[in-house]
Design a protein around this motif. Structure first.
Motif, mmCIF file in Angstrom:
data_model
loop_
_atom_site.group_PDB
_atom_site.id
_atom_site.type_symbol
_atom_site.label_atom_id
_atom_site.label_comp_id
_atom_site.label_asym_id
_atom_site.label_seq_id
_atom_site.Cartn_x
_atom_site.Cartn_y
_atom_site.Cartn_z
ATOM 1 N N ARG A 51 0.830 -1.214 0.000
ATOM 2 C CA ARG A 51 0.000 0.000 0.000
ATOM 3 C C ARG A 51 0.856 1.252 0.000
ATOM 4 N NH1 ARG A 51 -5.132 -1.782 3.777
ATOM 5 N NH2 ARG A 51 -6.028 -3.164 2.214
ATOM 6 N N ALA A 52 1.978 1.209 0.698
ATOM 7 C CA ALA A 52 2.883 2.364 0.697
ATOM 8 C C ALA A 52 3.457 2.590 -0.699
ATOM 9 C CB ALA A 52 4.007 2.163 1.714
ATOM 10 N N MET A 53 3.807 1.510 -1.387
ATOM 11 C CA MET A 53 4.315 1.647 -2.755
ATOM 12 C C MET A 53 3.243 2.219 -3.673
ATOM 13 S SD MET A 53 6.683 -1.815 -3.047
ATOM 14 C CE MET A 53 6.174 -2.075 -4.703
ATOM 15 N N LEU A 54 2.024 1.733 -3.544
ATOM 16 C CA LEU A 54 0.924 2.272 -4.348
ATOM 17 C C LEU A 54 0.707 3.749 -4.061
ATOM 18 C CD1 LEU A 54 -1.737 -0.578 -4.193
ATOM 19 C CD2 LEU A 54 -0.613 0.301 -6.242
ATOM 20 N N THR A 55 0.733 4.110 -2.792
ATOM 21 C CA THR A 55 0.553 5.518 -2.419
ATOM 22 C C THR A 55 1.668 6.367 -3.000
ATOM 23 O OG1 THR A 55 -0.553 4.852 -0.380
ATOM 24 C CG2 THR A 55 0.287 7.099 -0.470
ATOM 25 N N PHE A 56 2.900 5.881 -2.922
ATOM 26 C CA PHE A 56 4.036 6.613 -3.489
ATOM 27 C C PHE A 56 3.850 6.800 -4.993
ATOM 28 C CE2 PHE A 56 8.124 6.408 -5.703
ATOM 29 C CZ PHE A 56 8.721 7.562 -5.213
ATOM 30 N N LEU A 57 3.462 5.745 -5.697
ATOM 31 C CA LEU A 57 3.262 5.857 -7.142
ATOM 32 C C LEU A 57 2.135 6.820 -7.494
ATOM 33 C CD1 LEU A 57 3.742 2.142 -8.228
ATOM 34 C CD2 LEU A 57 5.254 4.064 -8.720
ATOM 35 N N ILE A 58 1.072 6.792 -6.721
ATOM 36 C CA ILE A 58 -0.042 7.703 -6.993
ATOM 37 C C ILE A 58 0.377 9.148 -6.726
ATOM 38 C CG2 ILE A 58 -2.347 8.390 -6.212
ATOM 39 C CD1 ILE A 58 -2.918 5.366 -5.862
ATOM 40 N N HIS A 59 1.109 9.380 -5.644
ATOM 41 C CA HIS A 59 1.590 10.741 -5.374
ATOM 42 C C HIS A 59 2.546 11.210 -6.468
ATOM 43 C CE1 HIS A 59 -0.268 11.789 -1.593
ATOM 44 N NE2 HIS A 59 0.003 10.581 -1.122
ATOM 45 N N TRP A 60 3.362 10.311 -6.987
ATOM 46 C CA TRP A 60 4.255 10.647 -8.096
ATOM 47 C C TRP A 60 3.440 11.026 -9.330
ATOM 48 C CZ3 TRP A 60 5.280 7.883 -12.739
ATOM 49 C CH2 TRP A 60 6.372 8.353 -13.453
ATOM 50 N N GLU A 61 2.382 10.272 -9.600
ATOM 51 C CA GLU A 61 1.501 10.563 -10.727
ATOM 52 C C GLU A 61 0.803 11.910 -10.536
ATOM 53 O OE1 GLU A 61 -0.362 10.103 -14.349
ATOM 54 O OE2 GLU A 61 1.166 8.785 -13.513
ATOM 55 N N ILE A 62 0.374 12.201 -9.314
ATOM 56 C CA ILE A 62 -0.266 13.494 -9.025
ATOM 57 C C ILE A 62 0.708 14.631 -9.294
ATOM 58 C CG2 ILE A 62 -1.128 14.948 -7.133
ATOM 59 C CD1 ILE A 62 -2.368 12.384 -5.944
ATOM 60 N N LYS A 63 1.950 14.464 -8.834
ATOM 61 C CA LYS A 63 2.951 15.510 -9.046
ATOM 62 C C LYS A 63 3.194 15.732 -10.528
ATOM 63 C CE LYS A 63 7.424 14.965 -8.583
ATOM 64 N NZ LYS A 63 8.745 14.658 -8.044
ATOM 65 N N ASN A 64 3.297 14.646 -11.293
ATOM 66 C CA ASN A 64 3.516 14.782 -12.737
ATOM 67 C C ASN A 64 2.306 15.381 -13.440
ATOM 68 O OD1 ASN A 64 6.127 13.846 -12.701
ATOM 69 N ND2 ASN A 64 5.542 11.729 -13.034
ATOM 70 N N GLU A 65 1.115 15.031 -12.994
ATOM 71 C CA GLU A 65 -0.114 15.593 -13.587
ATOM 72 C C GLU A 65 -0.189 17.092 -13.336
ATOM 73 O OE1 GLU A 65 -3.607 15.267 -15.815
ATOM 74 O OE2 GLU A 65 -2.151 13.685 -15.403
ATOM 75 N N LYS A 66 0.153 17.509 -12.114
ATOM 76 C CA LYS A 66 0.167 18.943 -11.806
ATOM 77 C C LYS A 66 1.209 19.666 -12.648
ATOM 78 C CE LYS A 66 -1.562 18.897 -7.073
ATOM 79 N NZ LYS A 66 -1.245 19.149 -5.665
ATOM 80 N N LYS A 67 2.358 19.031 -12.824
ATOM 81 C CA LYS A 67 3.416 19.632 -13.632
ATOM 82 C C LYS A 67 2.965 19.774 -15.086
ATOM 83 C CE LYS A 67 8.187 18.763 -15.024
ATOM 84 N NZ LYS A 67 9.290 17.797 -14.964
ATOM 85 N N ASP A 68 2.324 18.730 -15.626
ATOM 86 C CA ASP A 68 1.815 18.790 -17.000
ATOM 87 C C ASP A 68 0.750 19.864 -17.144
ATOM 88 O OD1 ASP A 68 3.502 16.753 -17.732
ATOM 89 O OD2 ASP A 68 1.950 15.189 -17.681
ATOM 90 N N MET A 69 -0.111 19.985 -16.147
ATOM 91 C CA MET A 69 -1.157 21.006 -16.204
ATOM 92 C C MET A 69 -0.547 22.400 -16.189
ATOM 93 S SD MET A 69 -4.061 19.369 -13.702
ATOM 94 C CE MET A 69 -4.508 20.998 -13.166
ATOM 95 N N ALA A 70 0.487 22.595 -15.378
ATOM 96 C CA ALA A 70 1.141 23.898 -15.302
ATOM 97 C C ALA A 70 1.828 24.234 -16.615
ATOM 98 C CB ALA A 70 2.141 23.920 -14.154
ATOM 99 N N GLU A 71 2.416 23.235 -17.272
ATOM 100 C CA GLU A 71 3.093 23.474 -18.538
ATOM 101 C C GLU A 71 2.102 23.748 -19.667
ATOM 102 O OE1 GLU A 71 5.506 20.050 -19.160
ATOM 103 O OE2 GLU A 71 7.025 20.674 -17.696
ATOM 104 N N ASN A 72 0.931 23.150 -19.615
ATOM 105 C CA ASN A 72 -0.053 23.298 -20.679
ATOM 106 C C ASN A 72 -0.986 24.482 -20.476
ATOM 107 O OD1 ASN A 72 0.939 21.044 -21.989
ATOM 108 N ND2 ASN A 72 -0.446 19.661 -20.916
ATOM 109 N N THR A 73 -0.932 25.117 -19.311
ATOM 110 C CA THR A 73 -1.770 26.280 -19.052
ATOM 111 C C THR A 73 -1.063 27.511 -19.590
ATOM 112 O OG1 THR A 73 -2.599 25.245 -17.041
ATOM 113 C CG2 THR A 73 -2.919 27.626 -17.260
ATOM 114 N N PRO A 74 -1.720 28.235 -20.504
ATOM 115 C CA PRO A 74 -1.069 29.437 -21.032
ATOM 116 C C PRO A 74 -0.977 30.502 -19.942
ATOM 117 C CG PRO A 74 -3.313 29.256 -21.864
ATOM 118 C CD PRO A 74 -3.023 28.005 -21.086
ATOM 119 N N THR A 75 0.168 31.102 -19.864
ATOM 120 C CA THR A 75 0.362 32.156 -18.876
ATOM 121 C C THR A 75 0.245 33.501 -19.566
ATOM 122 O OG1 THR A 75 2.749 32.075 -19.218
ATOM 123 C CG2 THR A 75 1.846 30.758 -17.412
#
Length: 132
Positions: free
Chosen positions: A92-116
């Motif tokens: 469960r800790a590994m799954l949580t770590f992977l999901i948090h990693w995915e969340i971080k990457n998703e936020k990063k992708d959203m920030a890059e794709n949002t026009p400033t």
């Protein structure tokens, strides 16, 4: 004194079981709520941040479930049970770590794709929107 300790152990075991069940129930409620909310948003074609919201719900649900497993270690009586609980906690800790990693990457992708918009343009736009 021995009877008192036996009774105390029984009460502690029952309290831990109830608390563990509550934590696991909370995890299930969070997971189902997040999944239903995400599905409704998907069905309405409101897909902005849907993956991020679902991943955060799954991560929170896993945290509740993992909390229940950690609490269960208090009343483990045999080494084999402890090994199984340890393996569950690690998975469960590994799954949580992977999901948090995915969340971080998703936020990063959203920030890059949002026009400033530069601050001056935003300020000029806001001023011109106020005048007719």
């Amino acid at each position: 004194m021995e009877i008192f300790l036996t009774e105390l152990e029984t009460y502690m075991y029952n309290i831990v079981e109830v608390c563990t069940s509550l934590l696991e129930f909370f995890g299930i409620v969070v997971l189902v709520t997040s999944a239903v909310r995400s599905f409704v948003r998907w069905a309405r074609r409101d897909r902005k941040n849907i993956r991020l919201d679902l991943a955060q719900g799954i991560a929170l649900a896993l945290e509740f479930k993992m909390g229940g497993e950690v609490l269960r270690t208090v009343v483990v009586r045999e080494w084999s049970e402890l090994g199984i609980l340890g393996a569950i906690i690690v998975l469960r800790a590994m799954l949580t770590f992977l999901i948090h990693w995915e969340i971080k990457n998703e936020k990063k992708d959203m920030a890059e794709n949002t026009p400033t918009v530069p601050a001056e343009e935003a300020s000029d736009r806001d001023k011109s929107a106020g005048t007719i």
